[in-house]
Design a protein around this motif. Structure first.
Motif, PDB file in Angstrom:
ATOM      1  N   THR A  44       0.819  -1.215   0.000  1.00 32.37           N
ATOM      2  CA  THR A  44       0.000   0.000   0.000  1.00 32.37           C
ATOM      3  C   THR A  44       0.853   1.264   0.000  1.00 32.37           C
ATOM      4  OG1 THR A  44      -0.233  -0.153   2.408  1.00 32.37           O
ATOM      5  CG2 THR A  44      -2.017  -1.086   1.064  1.00 32.37           C
ATOM      6  N   GLY A  45       2.135   1.115  -0.283  1.00 35.53           N
ATOM      7  CA  GLY A  45       2.984   2.279  -0.500  1.00 35.53           C
ATOM      8  C   GLY A  45       3.811   2.744   0.671  1.00 35.53           C
ATOM      9  N   ARG A  46       3.856   1.977   1.727  1.00 38.13           N
ATOM     10  CA  ARG A  46       4.678   2.377   2.862  1.00 38.13           C
ATOM     11  C   ARG A  46       6.086   1.821   2.690  1.00 38.13           C
ATOM     12  NH1 ARG A  46      -0.448   3.353   2.547  1.00 38.13           N
ATOM     13  NH2 ARG A  46      -1.269   4.451   4.334  1.00 38.13           N
ATOM     14  N   LYS A  47       7.046   2.509   3.290  1.00 38.61           N
ATOM     15  CA  LYS A  47       8.411   2.006   3.347  1.00 38.61           C
ATOM     16  C   LYS A  47       8.614   1.487   4.763  1.00 38.61           C
ATOM     17  CE  LYS A  47      10.233   5.231   0.004  1.00 38.61           C
ATOM     18  NZ  LYS A  47      11.059   6.421  -0.213  1.00 38.61           N
ATOM     19  N   LEU A  48       9.230   0.338   4.879  1.00 39.03           N
ATOM     20  CA  LEU A  48       9.497  -0.201   6.211  1.00 39.03           C
ATOM     21  C   LEU A  48      10.832   0.340   6.687  1.00 39.03           C
ATOM     22  CD1 LEU A  48       8.402  -3.907   5.778  1.00 39.03           C
ATOM     23  CD2 LEU A  48       7.086  -1.975   6.622  1.00 39.03           C
ATOM     24  N   SER A  49      10.901   0.570   7.959  1.00 38.56           N
ATOM     25  CA  SER A  49      12.142   1.018   8.555  1.00 38.56           C
ATOM     26  C   SER A  49      12.449   0.108   9.726  1.00 38.56           C
ATOM     27  CB  SER A  49      12.019   2.478   8.995  1.00 38.56           C
ATOM     28  OG  SER A  49      10.899   2.650   9.827  1.00 38.56           O
TER      29      SER A  49
END
Length: 190
Positions: free
Chosen positions: A170-175
Motif C-alpha cells: 500500500t505504499g509504505r516504506k518499512l524502517s
C-alpha cells in the motif's frame, strides 16, 4: 467474515485513539502531512461518503483523488472534536456501508494499514491480525486502486511477514524498529 474483521478493527482503532495523549493526537502519521486527528477524520469517511460527495469533491479537486481526499479529511478534522471522531468510528463499526466504488474489503484494508500509520510513528506496537491481513493483501495485490503491481513487478515479493507486505503493497516504506518516524515513511498513500 470481512464484516466481523472490519468491526473488530474499527473498534480496535477507536480504542487506540482513545488511549492517545493530546500531544500524540496532534503528531504526524506515516501519511505525510496528516496528523492523527486528520487520520481519524479520514477513517470516518468510508461510511459517510456518497456519490454526491465523490462527484463534488472530484470536481473541486480537478479530478485528483489524493487532493480530494485531503480536502475532505481536513474539513472533517476541523469540523469535529476528537471525541466526536472516535464516536463516529465506534457508531459505524458494524456498518457495511462503504464509499462509492470501494470493494467490501477496502474499508478493512484502510483500518489495518491506517492503524499502523498511527501507531508506528508514536512507537506503539499494534498487532495486525494474520487472517484479515492475508485477505487484505490478496485484495491489494489484485486491485488496480492500491498500486501494488508496480511495487511488486512480476509479482515477486520479499520474504517478510504478511503485515509488512501489506504495508509495502500500500505504499509504505518499512524502517528498522524504532525508526518509524515520519521522515522515513511513505508519501501519502490513502
Amino acid at each position: 467474515m470481512i464484516m466481523k474483521w472490519l468491526e473488530a478493527e474499527r473498534l480496535s482503532v477507536a480504542d487506540l485513539l482513545d488511549d492517545l495523549t493530546d500531544d500524540e493526537w496532534q503528531r504526524e502519521t506515516l501519511c505525510t502531512g496528516w496528523t492523527v486527528q486528520e487520520m481519524a477524520a479520514h477513517l470516518t469517511t468510508s461510511t459517510r461518503t456518497g456519490w454526491g460527495d465523490v462527484i463534488k469533491g472530484a470536481v473541486r479537486a480537478r479530478f485528483d483523488w489524493n487532493r480530494m481526499e485531503d480536502a475532505r479529511t481536513r474539513a472533517l478534522a476541523a469540523q469535529f472534536t476528537r471525541s466526536e471522531l472516535i464516536a463516529q468510528i465506534r457508531e459505524t463499526a458494524a456498518s457495511p456501508k462503504r464509499a462509492p466504488m470501494a470493494a467490501p474489503i477496502d474499508p478493512l484494508v484502510d483500518f489495518l494499514v491506517h492503524g499502523q500509520d498511527i501507531a508506528r510513528p508514536l512507537g506503539r506496537a499494534r498487532e495486525m491480525p494474520l487472517e484479515p491481513a492475508e485477505a487484505a493483501l490478496e485484495h491489494v495485490l489484485r486491485s488496480p486502486f492500491w498500486g501494488a503491481r508496480k511495487r511488486f513487478p512480476g509479482g515477486e515479493m520479499p520474504a517478510l511477514p504478511v503485515p509488512d507486505l501489506l504495508m509495502l503493497a500500500t505504499g509504505r516504506k518499512l524502517s528498522t524498529a524504532g525508526d518509524n518516524t515520519v521522515g522515513n515513511s511513505n508519501t501519502r498513500s490513502i
